[in-house]
Design a protein around this motif. Structure first.
Motif, PDB file in Angstrom:
ATOM      1  N   SER A 218       0.817  -1.217   0.000  1.00  0.00           N
ATOM      2  CA  SER A 218       0.000   0.000   0.000  1.00  0.00           C
ATOM      3  C   SER A 218       0.848   1.264   0.000  1.00  0.00           C
ATOM      4  O   SER A 218       0.347   2.356  -0.265  1.00  0.00           O
ATOM      5  CB  SER A 218      -0.905   0.024   1.242  1.00  0.00           C
ATOM      6  OG  SER A 218      -0.101   0.105   2.428  1.00  0.00           O
ATOM      7  N   GLY A 219       2.136   1.139   0.343  1.00  0.00           N
ATOM      8  CA  GLY A 219       3.006   2.303   0.445  1.00  0.00           C
ATOM      9  C   GLY A 219       2.941   3.007   1.794  1.00  0.00           C
ATOM     10  O   GLY A 219       3.670   3.976   2.021  1.00  0.00           O
ATOM     11  N   LYS A 220       2.085   2.537   2.711  1.00  0.00           N
ATOM     12  CA  LYS A 220       1.872   3.256   3.972  1.00  0.00           C
ATOM     13  C   LYS A 220       3.141   3.358   4.806  1.00  0.00           C
ATOM     14  O   LYS A 220       3.414   4.390   5.417  1.00  0.00           O
ATOM     15  CB  LYS A 220       0.757   2.585   4.778  1.00  0.00           C
ATOM     16  CG  LYS A 220      -0.630   2.751   4.166  1.00  0.00           C
ATOM     17  CD  LYS A 220      -1.687   2.027   4.989  1.00  0.00           C
ATOM     18  CE  LYS A 220      -3.075   2.215   4.381  1.00  0.00           C
ATOM     19  NZ  LYS A 220      -4.116   1.489   5.149  1.00  0.00           N
ATOM     20  N   GLY A 364      -3.055  -9.018  10.338  1.00  0.00           N
ATOM     21  CA  GLY A 364      -3.277  -7.652  10.786  1.00  0.00           C
ATOM     22  C   GLY A 364      -2.059  -6.759  10.738  1.00  0.00           C
ATOM     23  O   GLY A 364      -2.140  -5.584  11.096  1.00  0.00           O
ATOM     24  N   LEU A 365      -0.915  -7.290  10.297  1.00  0.00           N
ATOM     25  CA  LEU A 365       0.305  -6.501  10.207  1.00  0.00           C
ATOM     26  C   LEU A 365       0.845  -6.541   8.779  1.00  0.00           C
ATOM     27  O   LEU A 365       0.605  -7.483   8.037  1.00  0.00           O
ATOM     28  CB  LEU A 365       1.379  -7.052  11.163  1.00  0.00           C
ATOM     29  CG  LEU A 365       1.031  -7.085  12.652  1.00  0.00           C
ATOM     30  CD1 LEU A 365       2.171  -7.707  13.437  1.00  0.00           C
ATOM     31  CD2 LEU A 365       0.721  -5.694  13.181  1.00  0.00           C
ATOM     32  N   GLY A 366       1.596  -5.487   8.426  1.00  0.00           N
ATOM     33  CA  GLY A 366       2.257  -5.499   7.120  1.00  0.00           C
ATOM     34  C   GLY A 366       1.404  -4.942   6.007  1.00  0.00           C
ATOM     35  O   GLY A 366       0.748  -3.910   6.150  1.00  0.00           O
ATOM     36  N   PHE A 367       1.382  -5.623   4.865  1.00  0.00           N
ATOM     37  CA  PHE A 367       0.746  -5.130   3.647  1.00  0.00           C
ATOM     38  C   PHE A 367      -0.690  -4.672   3.886  1.00  0.00           C
ATOM     39  O   PHE A 367      -1.522  -5.420   4.407  1.00  0.00           O
ATOM     40  CB  PHE A 367       0.730  -6.212   2.569  1.00  0.00           C
ATOM     41  CG  PHE A 367       2.065  -6.416   1.889  1.00  0.00           C
ATOM     42  CD1 PHE A 367       2.972  -5.384   1.769  1.00  0.00           C
ATOM     43  CD2 PHE A 367       2.403  -7.649   1.358  1.00  0.00           C
ATOM     44  CE1 PHE A 367       4.187  -5.566   1.136  1.00  0.00           C
ATOM     45  CE2 PHE A 367       3.615  -7.843   0.722  1.00  0.00           C
ATOM     46  CZ  PHE A 367       4.517  -6.802   0.619  1.00  0.00           C
ATOM     47  N   GLY A 368      -0.984  -3.434   3.496  1.00  0.00           N
ATOM     48  CA  GLY A 368      -2.334  -2.913   3.532  1.00  0.00           C
ATOM     49  C   GLY A 368      -2.823  -2.482   4.898  1.00  0.00           C
ATOM     50  O   GLY A 368      -3.812  -1.764   5.006  1.00  0.00           O
TER      51      GLY A 368
END
Length: 421
Positions: A218-220, A364-368
């Protein structure tokens, strides 16, 4: 993490206290802020007074504690506006679920929430509540709303562990010493004068005018690190793949689509940088041929064959630039198994000064996600950060880099050799 030595002598800090059992920790927070040299003014909500007395905070701060929005004497001088003008930063600790919800919706029904609407500057919120309340989607939405609407809001914590109610999980207020260290790091320009180049987001490798190969990034995380570096005084160049995120204010944006485009931009700009941070999830392979027209399904074959070729390894290329190499090169490793093993091997193989590893198999962690948990490996240390909001992890990463490499006291470009420290 090394405790920052910088003082808070030039800071006027408004400490907001809301209702919750963690309010007892606020007394120690005020004491430590004053010990660091800050001038402190305490504002309490009515609910906070049920847990700790204003007299305690007055004795520690040396100032009368403000508790009422409708104080006739204070409001002769528009007291709530004067408080907002006086403070250089605001820390709400503990920040209850109720206060976070009211702040996210712009309510102003007590003195503290009114000051928050009038204040224009850094705001730190240290959530403290039952783990179920913190994990509730409404609380998470309210926190994200604050982060989306106000770039000057920082969420500190919460910690995870045993709670007063007997539950175990995220929701404990950070310890006062940790809160003070975070505020200290934010107020000190740890990267002042430093040039930082960051890659973020996915790449898209076209198959034809309609289809492409990509990933779930997601780039977050990269955007949060860019914002944290900017807040620490750095000059930031953000090389971004396609994402649905607003550009960090103050960053030089270079938007790319493919891995080749990202590599070209990274090599061009990193040779002028002090630090290169590769958070982008770059596609390892791309189709060797991009078809000029949309590929059609046929009735004779249920299989499409694609011939893939390897994309450039951007962070390894930057690390191998020789005399033009940035003084510090930081890689990221998103792994689904044996994360630390593969990350450590990657750091050595690619000659990186530091690698930040996250296990994408953890739900719930990481990508997105807005949350992450990372492990930092250098040549001689291993440090874990999180689980926490990515914005909080980003600020801790920047602080860790600055402290580990003492960026605020040396010109990295004068010491440009390859290092594994």
């Amino acid at each position: 993490m090394i405790e920052p030595m910088n003082s808070l002598a030039n800071e006027r800090i408004l400490v907001g206290i809301t209702g919750g059992i963690a309010a007892y920790k606020s007394a120690e927070l005020v004491r430590l802020l004053i010990k660091r040299g800050a001038e402190v003014q305490v504002v309490m909500t009515p609910a906070a007074e049920a847990f700790i007395t204003p007299l305690t905070l007055q004795a520690l701060s040396g100032k009368a504690v403000r508790t009422s929005l409708l104080d006739e004497q204070a409001e002769l001088g528009m007291g709530h506006i004067e408080l907002a003008r006086w403070a250089t930063c605001v820390i709400v600790a503990p920040a209850s679920a109720d206060f976070i919800a009211r702040m996210a919706t712009g309510m102003a029904n007590d003195l503290l929430s009114t000051v928050m609407l009038a204040f224009n500057g850094p705001i730190f919120l240290a959530p403290a509540m039952n783990q179920a309340m913190y994990s509730n989607p409404m609380t998470q939405k309210n926190l994200q709303t604050l982060l989306d609407l106000r770039a000057d809001v920082t969420i500190l914590g919460p910690d995870s562990g045993e709670q007063a109610c007997g539950d175990t999980g995220p929701g404990r207020m950070l310890e006062p010493a940790e809160i003070v260290n975070r505020i200290n790091a934010f107020s000190s320009p740890l990267l002042a004068g430093k040039k930082v180049v960051i890659t973020a987001g996915p790449t898209q490798e076209p198959i034809d005018p309609v289809r492409y190969i990509s990933n779930h990034s997601s780039g977050k995380m990269g955007y949060a690190i860019a914002a944290a570096a900017l807040a620490a005084g750095a000059e930031v160049t953000l090389i971004s793949g396609p994402v649905a995120l607003p550009s960090p204010a103050g960053a030089r944006m270079i938007n790319v689509t493919t891995a080749i485009e990202m590599a070209d931009a990274a090599l061009e700009h990193s040779c002028h940088a002090d630090i290169f941070i590769a958070t982008a999830a770059v596609a390892d392979f791309r189709p060797d041929t991009v078809h000029p027209h949309k590929l059609k399904k046929t009735s004779t074959s249920a299989v499409m064959d694609l011939h893939l070729v390897q994309n450039p390894d951007i962070v390894a290329q930057v690390a191998a630039l020789g005399s033009k190499r940035p003084a510090r090169v930081v890689g990221f490793a998103a792994e689904s198994r044996d994360a630390e093993k593969y990350g450590a091997e990657k750091r050595i193989r690619k000659q990186l000064d530091m690698i930040v590893i996250n296990d994408i198999s953890v739900a719930g962690l990481g990508f997105g996600s807005n949350h992450n948990k990372v492990t930092i490996l250098t040549g001689e240390s291993r440090t874990e950060i999180g689980p926490s909001l990515k914005t909080d992890i980003a600020r801790q990463l920047i602080s860790f880099m600055a402290e580990h490499w003492q960026l605020n006291s040396s010109d990295l470009k004068e010491n440009n050799e390859v290092s594994t420290s």
